[in-house]
Design a protein around this motif. Structure first.
Motif, short mmCIF file in Angstrom:
data_model
loop_
_atom_site.label_atom_id
_atom_site.label_comp_id
_atom_site.label_asym_id
_atom_site.label_seq_id
_atom_site.Cartn_x
_atom_site.Cartn_y
_atom_site.Cartn_z
N PRO A 4 0.80 -1.12 0.05
CA PRO A 4 -0.04 -0.08 0.04
C PRO A 4 0.89 1.38 0.23
N LYS A 5 0.37 2.22 -0.51
CA LYS A 5 1.03 3.50 -0.63
C LYS A 5 0.57 4.67 -0.11
N LEU A 6 1.21 5.40 0.90
CA LEU A 6 0.45 6.38 1.89
C LEU A 6 1.24 7.45 1.74
N ILE A 7 0.62 8.67 1.62
CA ILE A 7 1.39 10.13 1.66
C ILE A 7 1.00 10.63 3.05
N ILE A 8 1.99 10.96 3.81
CA ILE A 8 1.79 12.04 5.01
C ILE A 8 2.23 13.30 4.72
N ALA A 20 0.18 13.27 16.23
CA ALA A 20 0.11 12.22 15.28
C ALA A 20 1.22 11.45 15.09
N ALA A 21 2.42 12.12 15.96
CA ALA A 21 3.70 11.63 15.68
C ALA A 21 3.88 9.98 15.73
N PRO A 22 3.23 9.50 16.90
CA PRO A 22 3.36 8.02 17.16
C PRO A 22 2.61 7.30 15.86
N ILE A 23 1.66 7.86 15.26
CA ILE A 23 1.30 7.37 14.21
C ILE A 23 2.15 7.39 12.88
N PHE A 24 2.64 8.46 12.55
CA PHE A 24 3.84 8.70 11.62
C PHE A 24 4.82 7.53 11.68
N ASP A 25 5.45 7.36 13.04
CA ASP A 25 6.38 6.65 13.32
C ASP A 25 6.01 4.94 13.02
N ALA A 26 4.76 4.78 13.48
CA ALA A 26 4.24 3.35 13.26
C ALA A 26 4.23 3.06 11.80
N LEU A 27 3.82 3.98 11.03
CA LEU A 27 3.88 3.68 9.46
C LEU A 27 5.04 3.47 8.85
N GLY A 177 -6.44 20.75 6.52
CA GLY A 177 -5.40 20.91 7.53
C GLY A 177 -4.42 19.81 7.65
N VAL A 178 -3.40 20.12 8.50
CA VAL A 178 -2.59 18.73 8.54
C VAL A 178 -2.62 18.48 10.05
N PRO A 179 -2.51 17.13 10.30
CA PRO A 179 -1.77 16.42 9.44
C PRO A 179 -2.96 15.71 8.48
N THR A 180 -2.47 15.39 7.54
CA THR A 180 -3.32 14.87 6.39
C THR A 180 -2.60 13.47 5.94
N LEU A 181 -3.31 12.30 6.00
CA LEU A 181 -2.70 11.01 5.54
C LEU A 181 -3.81 10.64 4.00
N ILE A 182 -2.88 10.37 3.10
CA ILE A 182 -3.53 10.01 1.90
C ILE A 182 -3.13 8.62 1.49
N LYS A 183 -4.22 7.94 0.95
CA LYS A 183 -3.87 6.46 0.39
C LYS A 183 -3.95 6.73 -1.06
N GLY A 202 -2.76 0.20 17.97
CA GLY A 202 -3.36 -1.03 17.40
C GLY A 202 -4.25 -0.90 15.96
N ASN A 203 -4.70 0.22 15.86
CA ASN A 203 -5.68 0.58 14.67
C ASN A 203 -4.75 0.90 13.71
N ILE A 204 -3.59 0.76 13.40
CA ILE A 204 -2.84 1.16 12.41
C ILE A 204 -2.93 0.25 11.21
N ALA A 205 -3.16 -1.04 11.30
CA ALA A 205 -3.69 -2.22 10.26
C ALA A 205 -4.69 -1.56 9.49
N ALA A 206 -5.81 -1.43 10.44
CA ALA A 206 -7.17 -0.79 10.04
C ALA A 206 -6.93 0.53 9.13
N LEU A 207 -6.14 1.37 9.50
CA LEU A 207 -5.89 2.72 8.84
C LEU A 207 -5.23 2.21 7.58
N ILE A 208 -4.34 1.44 7.42
CA ILE A 208 -3.73 1.01 6.10
C ILE A 208 -4.73 0.56 5.21
N ASN A 209 -5.51 -0.30 5.69
CA ASN A 209 -6.62 -1.06 4.76
C ASN A 209 -7.77 -0.49 4.58
#
Length: 210
Positions: A4-8, A20-27, A177-183, A202-209
């Motif tokens: 999967p490709k994401l843009i932060i 959102a920094a922990p989310i960024f680093d998890a990604l 606004g930011v943060p913006t996450l795009i798939k 723990g919801n990172i996988a659901a976010l990616i999918n």
């Protein structure tokens, strides 16, 4: 199977991006292809003197961010930055630092992001302290010659080019606004709702999918 490709899209000195920094680093650690773009929000007419009322709004926002995400906003940051009579909300040096690291890959760009976040939100270092940004770059292995480019017209231009691409993508997906996450889905882009991951990686996988 393709990753999967994401843009932060982020700004180092945006409190919600720090949240959102922990989310960024998890990604970064997830099995995804990432592109990261520094938005460069706070410059020119959008560089606000915190003592003119912006500081009070930031204090309220930071309290909300801390409660949702668990991120720490230190007393040094509150005293030396938010309550300072002289501090200006200014992200030009951090945007240039991101631009300098941009071609070195996501991990390198996010390494300087983390270092500058810690300097600001934990150590209470001013966003206007060019020397602190130069030293942070050196600690990430950037040569003195390269680090001293902070403030040069060419690096300002590069930071603005990256910010322009970020703004273009935000407009395409309707982000305000930011943060913006795009798939990225083939030739289409989809704005992702990352809020379920605040305080719950723990919801990172659901976010990616999504």
């Amino acid at each position: 199977m393709n990753k999967p490709k994401l843009i932060i899209i982020y700004d180092t000195y945006c409190g919600w991006c720090y949240g959102a920094a922990p989310i960024f680093d998890a990604l970064v650690d997830a099995d995804v292809e990432l592109e990261v773009l520094h938005r460069h929000l706070f410059q020119g007419m959008h560089s606000y003197k915190l003592a003119d009322g912006k500081g009070e709004l930031i204090l309220k926002a930071d309290a909300t961010i801390a409660s949702l995400t668990g991120q720490v906003f230190s007393q040094k940051y509150i005293d030396n930055v938010v309550l300072s009579k002289h501090e200006v909300l200014f992200s030009s040096y951090s945007a240039q630092a991101a631009a300098l690291m941009h071609g070195r890959g996501v991990e390198a760009e996010f390494a300087i992001r983390r270092r500058l976040e810690s300097a600001r939100y934990i150590d209470g270092v001013s966003a206007m302290d060019r020397g602190a940004v130069v030293e942070a770059l050196k600690k990430e292995g950037v040569t003195s010659l390269q680090a001293e480019r902070i403030g040069t017209p060419e690096l300002v231009k590069r930071a603005d080019e990256i910010a322009s691409r970020a703004l273009y993508l935000m407009r395409l997906v309707g982000s305000k606004g930011v943060p913006t996450l795009i798939k990225v889905k083939g030739n289409s882009l989809e704005l992702l709702d990352h809020t379920s991951c605040y305080g719950n990686l723990g919801n990172i996988a659901a976010l990616i999918n999504q």
